[in-house]
Motif scaffolding. Structure first.
Motif, PDB file in Angstrom:
ATOM      1  N   THR A 213      39.609  39.570  45.121  1.00  0.00           N
ATOM      2  CA  THR A 213      39.171  39.538  43.728  1.00  0.00           C
ATOM      3  C   THR A 213      38.353  40.790  43.430  1.00  0.00           C
ATOM      4  O   THR A 213      37.443  41.145  44.194  1.00  0.00           O
TER       5      THR A 213
ATOM      6  N   GLU B 149      36.150  42.833  40.378  1.00  0.00           N
ATOM      7  CA  GLU B 149      35.488  42.836  39.084  1.00  0.00           C
ATOM      8  C   GLU B 149      35.147  44.269  38.721  1.00  0.00           C
ATOM      9  O   GLU B 149      34.941  45.106  39.602  1.00  0.00           O
TER      10      GLU B 149
ATOM     11  N   THR C 195      34.296  47.302  35.141  1.00  0.00           N
ATOM     12  CA  THR C 195      33.924  47.632  33.762  1.00  0.00           C
ATOM     13  C   THR C 195      34.997  48.520  33.158  1.00  0.00           C
ATOM     14  O   THR C 195      35.463  49.465  33.811  1.00  0.00           O
TER      15      THR C 195
ATOM     16  N   VAL D  50      44.963  39.692  34.336  1.00  0.00           N
ATOM     17  CA  VAL D  50      43.578  40.171  34.371  1.00  0.00           C
ATOM     18  C   VAL D  50      42.818  39.506  33.237  1.00  0.00           C
ATOM     19  O   VAL D  50      43.376  39.270  32.154  1.00  0.00           O
TER      20      VAL D  50
ATOM     21  N   GLY E  36      38.757  39.102  31.184  1.00  0.00           N
ATOM     22  CA  GLY E  36      37.510  39.810  30.950  1.00  0.00           C
ATOM     23  C   GLY E  36      37.086  39.716  29.506  1.00  0.00           C
ATOM     24  O   GLY E  36      37.839  39.259  28.642  1.00  0.00           O
TER      25      GLY E  36
ATOM     26  N   THR F 210      34.383  44.101  30.305  1.00  0.00           N
ATOM     27  CA  THR F 210      34.531  43.807  31.728  1.00  0.00           C
ATOM     28  C   THR F 210      35.961  43.377  32.034  1.00  0.00           C
ATOM     29  O   THR F 210      36.722  43.021  31.122  1.00  0.00           O
TER      30      THR F 210
ATOM     31  N   SER G 109      38.410  41.368  35.432  1.00  0.00           N
ATOM     32  CA  SER G 109      38.468  40.791  36.775  1.00  0.00           C
ATOM     33  C   SER G 109      39.883  40.309  37.026  1.00  0.00           C
ATOM     34  O   SER G 109      40.594  39.908  36.101  1.00  0.00           O
TER      35      SER G 109
ATOM     36  N   THR H 273      42.544  38.610  40.482  1.00  0.00           N
ATOM     37  CA  THR H 273      42.690  38.163  41.865  1.00  0.00           C
ATOM     38  C   THR H 273      44.106  38.486  42.328  1.00  0.00           C
ATOM     39  O   THR H 273      45.086  38.126  41.673  1.00  0.00           O
TER      40      THR H 273
END
Length: 284
Positions: free
Chosen positions: A157, A159, A161, A189, A191, A195, A197, A199
């Motif tokens: 995973t 994360e 910006t 994805v 966010g 942001t 994130s 997996t």
């Protein structure tokens, strides 16, 4: 060029600013008065065709005590890549320029940066393996800055910006096999408010045996509703003082299927990727 008896080549102390600017303070110990030389930054690997686009020339100003200063402003636009630093005497050919040695490098202001615009310009002065001074430059617009990378079994995973764009409803991440453009693994994805994130199940990267090393690069595609770049946005980590993460940021390898080991890592350009290698332990 006349330099001190103690030092055969010029040396520069560097101070890097958060806006991409760099101040070079050189100790030349010039024994004779004369015209002031210039600092020359040359893009590594570029053809020497007269200097347009692959050479930056910065004037040097006296500071006293045999020291000179040049400033690369944050508004300058050097191309992405590695720039070697030289001193060129007035009237001399560029090929006669002398390589500069790295002195003290103050890069503290590069840590924990939060850019205010979508165009990311990063410049990091660093010592080369053969003892010269160079500057690593990145220019990204938009940019996906990788943050924490965590693991749960065989899943990775990430994360991060996102700068300069936003996520659309069909945003996704693509893992692309280097050298095989038809080999792509896609995952969704998520966010909000800048942001992202995702997996990635590592065993999805290779449906069959791995007999030699494979390198999978990670790209974020923000989605068609977000004005998506044609090739997507490379997921990288560049907003600090590390100019080359290839050998220093390597995560522990994990099983990605029978006889396959996945090793998340960064490239020499600080791009996030996953390296697949045959696992001799599992293959027994």
């Amino acid at each position: 060029m006349t330099v001190s008896a103690e030092r055969q080549t010029p040396r520069a102390d560097c101070t890097a600013g958060p806006d991409g600017g760099i101040t070079f303070d050189l100790d030349l110990r010039r024994g004779e008065a004369g015209e002031t030389p210039e600092l020359l930054l040359r893009l590594r690997g570029a053809k020497r065709t007269g200097g347009r686009g692959n050479t930056l020339r910065l004037p040097l100003s006296p500071l006293g005590g045999g020291r000179l200063r040049a400033v690369l402003p944050g508004t300058a636009a050097p191309a992405e890549g590695r720039w070697d630093v030289y001193v060129r005497e007035p009237g001399a050919d560029d090929d006669a320029a002398v390589a500069v040695e790295p002195g003290i490098r103050d890069v503290r202001l590069l840590m924990d940066r939060t850019p205010e615009t979508g165009r990311i310009a990063v410049r990091i002065p660093y010592p080369t393996v053969d003892g010269r001074l160079a500057v690593r430059c990145w220019v990204r617009s938009p940019h996906a800055e990788a943050g924490p990378v965590t693991f749960d079994g065989g899943q990775m995973t990430v994360e991060g910006t996102l700068y300069g764009t936003r996520l659309g409803d069909d945003a996704r991440v693509e893992a692309r096999l280097t050298g095989a453009p038809d080999r792509v693994c896609r995952v969704p994805v998520a966010g909000k408010e800048g942001t992202f994130s995702f997996t990635l199940p590592l065993d999805r990267l290779s449906p069959g045996p791995v007999t030699e090393q494979q390198l999978w690069m990670l790209w974020l595609l923000p989605g068609t509703g977000a004005g998506e770049p044609a090739d997507g946005v490379r997921i990288s980590r560049i907003l600090d003082d590390v100019w080359d993460r290839k050998n220093s940021f390597v995560y522990p390898g994990r099983s990605a299927g029978e006889g396959i080991r996945a090793i998340p890592c960064y490239s020499a350009d600080n791009d996030l990727c996953v390296r697949l290698v045959p696992d001799p332990v599992q293959a027994r």
